[in-house]
Design an enzyme around this catalytic site. Sequence first.
Site, PDB file in Angstrom:
ATOM      1  N   LYS A 195       0.885  -1.169   0.000  1.00 25.41           N
ATOM      2  CA  LYS A 195       0.000   0.000   0.000  1.00 25.41           C
ATOM      3  C   LYS A 195       0.926   1.223   0.000  1.00 25.41           C
ATOM      4  O   LYS A 195       0.895   2.074   0.903  1.00 25.41           O
ATOM      5  CB  LYS A 195      -0.912  -0.059   1.246  1.00 25.41           C
ATOM      6  CG  LYS A 195      -2.002   0.974   1.288  1.00 25.41           C
ATOM      7  CD  LYS A 195      -3.107   0.727   0.280  1.00 25.41           C
ATOM      8  CE  LYS A 195      -4.136   1.858   0.331  1.00 25.41           C
ATOM      9  NZ  LYS A 195      -5.057   1.849  -0.824  1.00 25.41           N
ATOM     10  N   ASP A 227      -5.493  -3.078  -2.404  1.00 25.95           N
ATOM     11  CA  ASP A 227      -6.925  -3.004  -2.714  1.00 25.95           C
ATOM     12  C   ASP A 227      -7.178  -3.487  -4.141  1.00 25.95           C
ATOM     13  O   ASP A 227      -8.148  -4.206  -4.408  1.00 25.95           O
ATOM     14  CB  ASP A 227      -7.474  -1.584  -2.487  1.00 25.95           C
ATOM     15  CG  ASP A 227      -6.507  -0.482  -2.875  1.00 25.95           C
ATOM     16  OD1 ASP A 227      -5.350  -0.791  -3.211  1.00 25.95           O
ATOM     17  OD2 ASP A 227      -6.907   0.700  -2.873  1.00 25.95           O
ATOM     18  N   ASP A 255      -6.741 -15.995   2.411  1.00 24.56           N
ATOM     19  CA  ASP A 255      -8.086 -16.550   2.624  1.00 24.56           C
ATOM     20  C   ASP A 255      -8.954 -16.327   1.390  1.00 24.56           C
ATOM     21  O   ASP A 255      -9.730 -17.195   1.001  1.00 24.56           O
ATOM     22  CB  ASP A 255      -8.754 -15.906   3.848  1.00 24.56           C
ATOM     23  CG  ASP A 255      -8.499 -16.716   5.107  1.00 24.56           C
ATOM     24  OD1 ASP A 255      -7.604 -17.583   5.091  1.00 24.56           O
ATOM     25  OD2 ASP A 255      -9.197 -16.482   6.124  1.00 24.56           O
TER      26      ASP A 255
END
Length: 360
Positions: A195, A227, A255
């Site tokens: 990020k 993102d 996940d």
Amino acid sequence: MDFNIAVIKGDGIGPEIVNEAVKVLDKVAAKYNHRFNYTEVLMGGCSIDATGVPLTDEAIEVCKSSDAVLMGSIGGDTTTSSWYKLPPELRPEAGLLKLRKSLGLFANIRPAYLYKELKAACPLKDEIIGDGFDLVIMRELTGGLYFGDRKTVEENGVMKAYDSLTYDENEIRRITVKGFETAMKRRKNLISVDKANVLDSSRLWRKVVEEVAKDYPEVTYSHMLVDNCAMQLVKNPRQFDVVLTENMFGDILSDEASEITGSIGMLSSASLSETKLGLYEPSHGSAPDIAGQNKANPIATILSAAMMLRYSFDLDKEADAIETAVKKALADGYRTVDIMSEGNRQMTCSEMGDVIAAAI
Ligand code: NAD
């Protein structure tokens, strides 16, 4: 060659699935002329029952002096098991955290692979899946936000909580090297996720990745914001080979990547250290709801054993043989109950192990 493997069967379905992985490893040993020496180690609930603690110092020593650790899974039903009435440091999971720390396991690899035979379980549309995808998330495991200083204070009558995200360049460098080494064993493509438009730690991350990349000219690499990566994983998962990222981003993205394969019983994982010693275990838990019924899917553990051969023992050909045998079993229509669909043949856990071992 000779290798020493510490074997942690653990709790729930752990013993059943590890037995099948050992069956497959024995077949590999016989075919390729290796010797795997197994030493069983207690960890988790079974260790609490036997010794009063989830992992003894002796157990850690056995793991440390082995070439690799192969594990099933630990823990019981968290609402009914007496293990969860103990203080947190004596519960099953405390054993795993202690083991990770003792072995210096700072790099976690979780592959997300879509088998074409199991496409129906994938929640993505056909036009997105295409011929399937095959990626790994390389996650930093011992630094960042989860290990930084934290505190909760009251300031002027208002509660305030702080968590700090810290990385030094050495922590970033060692995981980045693992990422590039892994890319070299795969399709030689790496996307580093950060990020960097907001976080200083990510800007340092990017700088170190660029430095390390110079040592791996064969690997094509790029940077992606986290993102965007979360979006791209569901929009076009086929673009990824190795995704390299820090602890919290990796926790979330791995996940997400697992979920898009749709089958928890198929997902392996590896945690690596600075040396060749690593811990190999399925991504799923101990499934107490089906324990002792010989119906668990052993494939995630069998594929974890393949990762052990590849990453700790450098036995790439043998690892390929296991992965090919798993694909053959699926292509021939063999299924455990969790991945069963019409027209296929339902197998028990041990029968699935037999089929895969026979295909080596
Ligand atoms: P789980 O992954 O054990 O089970 C979730 C569901 O998936 C269950 O319905 C289970 O039957 C099914 N499932 C899981 N693995 C399967 C397999 N190989 N074949 C067929 N079905 C399978 O998650 P949970 O129920 O949330 O946790 C159970 C216990 O496992 C808890 O004590 C938890 O703390 C522990 N756990 C351990 C690890 C580990 O050892 N690293 C990881 C996650 C959870």
